[in-house]
Design a protein around this motif. Structure first.
Motif, short mmCIF file in Angstrom:
data_model
loop_
_atom_site.label_atom_id
_atom_site.label_comp_id
_atom_site.label_asym_id
_atom_site.label_seq_id
_atom_site.Cartn_x
_atom_site.Cartn_y
_atom_site.Cartn_z
N ASN A 193 88.28 77.39 143.12
CA ASN A 193 87.53 77.38 141.85
C ASN A 193 88.61 76.46 140.94
O ASN A 193 89.63 76.50 140.33
N ASP A 194 87.90 74.97 141.22
CA ASP A 194 89.07 73.85 140.93
C ASP A 194 90.68 74.15 141.75
O ASP A 194 91.93 73.98 141.31
N THR A 195 90.47 74.91 142.97
CA THR A 195 91.64 74.93 143.51
C THR A 195 91.77 74.73 145.59
O THR A 195 90.63 74.06 145.33
N SER A 196 92.67 74.62 146.10
CA SER A 196 92.53 74.00 147.49
C SER A 196 92.80 75.17 148.37
O SER A 196 93.73 75.49 148.15
N VAL A 197 92.93 74.63 149.08
CA VAL A 197 92.87 75.75 150.95
C VAL A 197 93.81 74.75 151.96
O VAL A 197 92.62 73.68 151.90
N ARG A 198 94.55 75.34 152.64
CA ARG A 198 94.25 74.66 153.91
C ARG A 198 94.14 75.69 155.02
O ARG A 198 94.52 76.48 155.08
N ILE A 199 93.27 74.97 156.15
CA ILE A 199 92.89 75.59 157.16
C ILE A 199 92.23 74.74 157.96
O ILE A 199 92.64 74.25 158.38
N ASN A 200 93.64 75.32 159.48
CA ASN A 200 93.59 74.79 160.47
C ASN A 200 93.91 73.41 160.39
O ASN A 200 93.26 72.76 160.72
N GLY A 201 94.36 73.20 159.23
CA GLY A 201 95.09 71.80 159.26
C GLY A 201 94.21 70.79 158.52
O GLY A 201 94.26 69.88 158.32
N ILE A 202 93.33 71.86 157.67
CA ILE A 202 91.91 70.91 157.33
C ILE A 202 92.50 71.14 155.84
O ILE A 202 91.81 72.37 154.87
N GLN A 203 92.35 69.77 154.55
CA GLN A 203 92.46 70.72 153.09
C GLN A 203 91.68 71.12 152.61
O GLN A 203 90.35 69.26 152.54
N ILE A 204 90.73 71.62 152.28
CA ILE A 204 89.65 71.32 151.31
C ILE A 204 90.04 72.04 150.32
O ILE A 204 91.15 72.91 149.06
N MET A 205 88.82 71.09 149.53
CA MET A 205 89.28 71.57 147.71
C MET A 205 87.98 71.94 147.56
O MET A 205 86.72 71.31 147.56
N GLY A 206 87.62 72.81 145.92
CA GLY A 206 86.47 72.63 145.51
C GLY A 206 86.79 72.91 143.91
O GLY A 206 87.70 73.34 143.64
N ILE A 253 85.74 67.75 149.67
CA ILE A 253 86.31 68.57 148.39
C ILE A 253 84.69 69.25 148.79
O ILE A 253 83.51 68.42 149.30
N ILE A 254 84.56 70.01 148.36
CA ILE A 254 83.13 71.05 147.67
C ILE A 254 82.48 70.95 146.65
O ILE A 254 83.73 71.24 146.09
N SER A 255 81.03 71.06 146.51
CA SER A 255 81.35 71.07 144.38
C SER A 255 79.93 71.91 144.65
O SER A 255 79.61 71.70 145.66
N HIS A 256 79.21 72.77 143.95
CA HIS A 256 78.20 73.07 144.33
C HIS A 256 76.69 71.20 143.56
O HIS A 256 76.44 71.19 143.74
N TYR A 257 77.56 70.62 142.99
CA TYR A 257 77.00 70.18 141.79
C TYR A 257 77.00 69.04 142.43
O TYR A 257 78.06 68.13 143.03
N PRO A 258 76.67 68.06 143.05
CA PRO A 258 76.08 66.22 143.44
C PRO A 258 76.98 65.31 142.90
O PRO A 258 76.85 65.72 141.89
N PRO A 259 77.40 64.23 143.56
CA PRO A 259 77.99 63.04 142.33
C PRO A 259 77.32 61.99 142.22
O PRO A 259 75.76 62.33 143.18
N SER A 260 76.46 61.30 141.00
CA SER A 260 75.52 60.88 140.56
C SER A 260 75.37 59.67 141.23
O SER A 260 76.43 59.31 142.12
N GLY A 261 73.95 59.31 141.77
CA GLY A 261 73.76 58.75 142.79
C GLY A 261 73.51 59.38 143.90
O GLY A 261 73.70 57.90 144.95
N ILE A 262 74.32 59.81 144.08
CA ILE A 262 74.32 60.40 146.12
C ILE A 262 73.26 61.33 146.13
O ILE A 262 74.16 62.71 145.80
N LEU A 263 72.17 61.03 146.44
CA LEU A 263 71.61 62.59 147.16
C LEU A 263 71.36 63.62 145.92
O LEU A 263 71.22 64.89 146.33
N ASP A 264 71.10 63.97 144.56
CA ASP A 264 70.76 63.82 143.79
C ASP A 264 69.91 63.98 142.67
O ASP A 264 69.55 64.65 142.01
N ASN A 265 68.56 63.13 143.01
CA ASN A 265 67.66 62.78 142.18
C ASN A 265 67.92 63.56 140.88
O ASN A 265 66.60 63.61 140.19
#
Length: 180
Positions: A85-98, A117-129
């Motif tokens: 939730n506006d944080t990040s974690v490192r898993i197996n050397g991969i930095q993941i931000m939510g 980067i993970i989000s629920h909402y899509p970025p504007s103009g990219i696979l977002d309809n």
């Protein structure tokens, strides 16, 4: 690393056939349909029980308890599941931000190089309809991760490369709706 992407299961998570050999599972939100504590609880029992060593989750707009009762909802998240939730974690050397449903970008550590980067909402103009967020688009393009995973737009699932970033809309709603 074998990564499984899920999003927009809307209470139908138990209809999924989860393959073996997965190292990390990421759910991009909308685990609930009606947004109640019972659905959240059932999802987390199921999610925690998956035979996958690393589990990541961001909440979506239908996961209302996370917005209305954040402290109570946080207690439902079992140990071993990373709620980003506006944080990040490192898993197996991969930095993941939510990114949360209502992002507070000023809370995020800007010095950390992010792979995903993970989000629920899509970025504007990219696979977002037309349902995307301009703020998320700007943030992701500025951070330039390898991947941005999201959902929300049920009919926009798929992937698209923009610059050096692979964008993936992992919404499963249409697929699961056909199984009911």
């Amino acid at each position: 690393q074998n990564v499984l992407l899920l999003s927009d299961t809307h209470g139908m998570h138990r209809l999924l056939d989860i393959p073996g050999g997965i190292d990390i599972v990421i759910h991009c939100g909308d685990v609930c349909d009606a947004g109640d504590m019972q659905q959240l609880s059932d999802f987390f029992v199921w999610y925690a029980g998956l035979p996958i060593p690393h589990k990541v989750f961001v909440h979506g707009n239908h996961d209302l308890p996370f917005e209305l009762e954040p402290q109570r909802s946080k207690k439902l998240v079992p140990e071993g599941i990373h709620w980003l939730n506006d944080t990040s974690v490192r898993i197996n050397g991969i930095q993941i931000m939510g990114i949360s449903g209502f992002p507070c970008f000023y809370h995020m550590d800007s010095d950390v190089k992010v792979d995903i980067i993970i989000s629920h909402y899509p970025p504007s103009g990219i696979l977002d309809n037309g349902y995307g967020s301009e703020e998320i688009r700007e943030f992701v393009l500025e951070r330039s991760p390898k991947y941005h995973f999201f959902g929300h737009n049920h009919s926009g699932y798929g992937k698209k490369k923009v610059k050096t970033i692979q964008f993936v809309n992992a919404s499963l709603y249409e697929l699961l709706k056909g199984k009911v």
